[in-house]
Design a protein around this motif. Structure first.
Motif, short mmCIF file in Angstrom:
data_model
loop_
_atom_site.label_atom_id
_atom_site.label_comp_id
_atom_site.label_asym_id
_atom_site.label_seq_id
_atom_site.Cartn_x
_atom_site.Cartn_y
_atom_site.Cartn_z
N ALA A 26 0.85 -1.34 0.10
CA ALA A 26 0.02 -0.12 0.06
C ALA A 26 0.92 1.26 0.09
O ALA A 26 0.52 2.15 -0.71
CB ALA A 26 -0.77 -0.04 1.17
N ALA A 27 1.99 1.01 0.74
CA ALA A 27 2.80 2.26 0.88
C ALA A 27 3.55 2.60 -0.54
O ALA A 27 3.78 3.79 -1.00
CB ALA A 27 3.99 2.20 2.06
N LEU A 28 3.94 1.40 -1.36
CA LEU A 28 4.54 1.46 -2.35
C LEU A 28 3.64 2.18 -3.56
O LEU A 28 4.36 2.50 -4.66
CB LEU A 28 5.27 0.31 -2.59
N LYS A 29 2.43 2.14 -3.42
CA LYS A 29 1.51 2.36 -4.41
C LYS A 29 1.79 3.86 -4.82
O LYS A 29 1.54 4.42 -6.00
CB LYS A 29 0.17 2.10 -4.09
N SER A 30 2.01 4.56 -3.59
CA SER A 30 2.00 6.21 -3.91
C SER A 30 3.51 6.58 -3.91
O SER A 30 3.91 7.84 -4.08
CB SER A 30 1.41 6.68 -2.96
N ALA A 31 4.65 5.59 -4.01
CA ALA A 31 5.85 5.94 -4.12
C ALA A 31 6.44 6.35 -5.27
O ALA A 31 5.94 5.50 -6.30
CB ALA A 31 6.79 5.14 -3.17
N GLN A 32 7.37 7.17 -5.72
CA GLN A 32 8.02 7.33 -6.95
C GLN A 32 9.39 7.09 -6.75
O GLN A 32 10.05 7.33 -5.78
CB GLN A 32 7.79 8.82 -7.29
N VAL A 33 10.11 6.46 -7.67
CA VAL A 33 11.53 6.11 -7.65
C VAL A 33 12.09 7.41 -8.15
O VAL A 33 12.10 8.04 -9.22
CB VAL A 33 11.70 5.09 -8.57
N CYS A 34 13.12 7.85 -7.40
CA CYS A 34 13.79 9.02 -7.66
C CYS A 34 15.31 8.74 -8.07
O CYS A 34 16.12 8.22 -6.99
CB CYS A 34 13.85 9.84 -6.42
N ARG A 35 15.90 8.86 -9.28
CA ARG A 35 17.35 8.55 -9.36
C ARG A 35 17.96 9.90 -9.58
O ARG A 35 17.63 10.58 -10.27
CB ARG A 35 17.23 7.83 -10.81
N LEU A 36 19.23 9.81 -8.91
CA LEU A 36 19.95 11.10 -8.73
C LEU A 36 21.41 10.56 -9.26
O LEU A 36 21.81 9.84 -8.83
CB LEU A 36 20.02 11.75 -7.52
N ALA A 37 21.97 11.63 -10.15
CA ALA A 37 23.28 11.42 -10.59
C ALA A 37 24.12 12.13 -9.55
O ALA A 37 23.53 12.98 -9.01
CB ALA A 37 23.24 11.75 -12.18
N ASP A 38 25.36 12.03 -9.78
CA ASP A 38 26.44 12.92 -8.87
C ASP A 38 25.93 14.29 -9.14
O ASP A 38 26.35 14.77 -10.31
CB ASP A 38 27.82 12.44 -9.47
#
Length: 238
Positions: A26-38
């Motif tokens: 349920a928590a992951l349904k509203s999560a967004q993956v955030c990828r950050l470069a250096d």
């Protein structure tokens, strides 16, 4: 990132260990993956605090610009840490910026869901409270250090904190396992790049540390601890 993989990653983190799989999903349904470069910024100081995050991979530094325009490195974010929790401190805007020091991956949730996380997951709430308390304690400790300790002692303490949080044993000694510069150390300890460079060079001659470009290894932990405690070391400079 597949949901099953995401669940496996966060299920072992302290903040999520007690949550059943259904609650994790349920928590992951509203999560967004955030990828950050250096060098990428997760959020800027003064922006509206619209999200909070959990770091899955990599390292970030939290930096703050003082009213005088000086940059201060407040702390580093390690895998498993929750950050951007302005909502937990009753703040509507981020008090500092958060910048990736290497390629990093985080999960982000809308800040509007913070209260739901807290009310629905008692252990998450306890961990969040402990995190806020620890950060306040760390801030008080740094104020005391800046007020009462010599620069050499402050720099030794800062490096010891980093080895404690992110140290990796190698043949050379304990490596701070993410890129960190002498300027970063200066901004953590309220001193200058010149002073940090001079100290690290002197410590290298005495066999306490070994440093290079964005790299610091503690070669003699016991002697560095003595410096951090304000005691004279047993290794005199040549």
């Amino acid at each position: 990132m597949p949901q099953e993989l995401s669940r496996a990653l966060i299920k072992n983190l302290d903040f999520f260990k007690a949550m059943p799989d259904a609650a994790l999903d349920a928590a992951l349904k509203s999560a967004q993956v955030c990828r950050l470069a250096d060098g990428d910024v997760a959020f800027h100081q003064g922006e509206a605090a619209t999200q909070f995050f959990v770091l899955l991979h990599g390292h970030l530094k939290v930096v703050q610009i003082t009213p005088e325009g000086e940059q201060v490195v407040v702390r580093y974010v390690n895998p498993g840490d929750v950050f951007g929790i302005a909502r937990a401190m009753q703040r509507s805007h981020y008090p500092a910026s958060t910048v990736a020091v290497q390629e990093s991956i985080a999960l982000a949730w809308p800040s509007s869901e913070w209260d739901q996380f807290i009310s629905g997951n008692p252990l998450f709430a306890v961990n969040a409270l402990q995190t806020v308390g620890q950060r306040l304690q760390d801030a008080h400790s740094r104020i005391r250090e800046l007020s009462t300790e010599e620069v050499e002692q402050r720099v030794a303490r800062a490096i010891l904190r980093l080895t404690d949080e992110s140290g990796e044993k190698t043949d050379e000694g304990i490596l701070i396992n993410f890129p960190i510069t002498r300027q970063d150390i200066a901004e953590m300890t309220g001193t200058t790049l010149h002073t940090v460079s001079r100290l690290l060079s002197a410590w290298k001659e005495r066999g306490l540390v070994n440093s290079g470009r964005k790299r610091i290894v503690v070669s003699d932990l016991n002697e560095l601890i003595r410096l951090a405690e304000g005691a004279p070391t047993t290794k005199a400079a040549n």
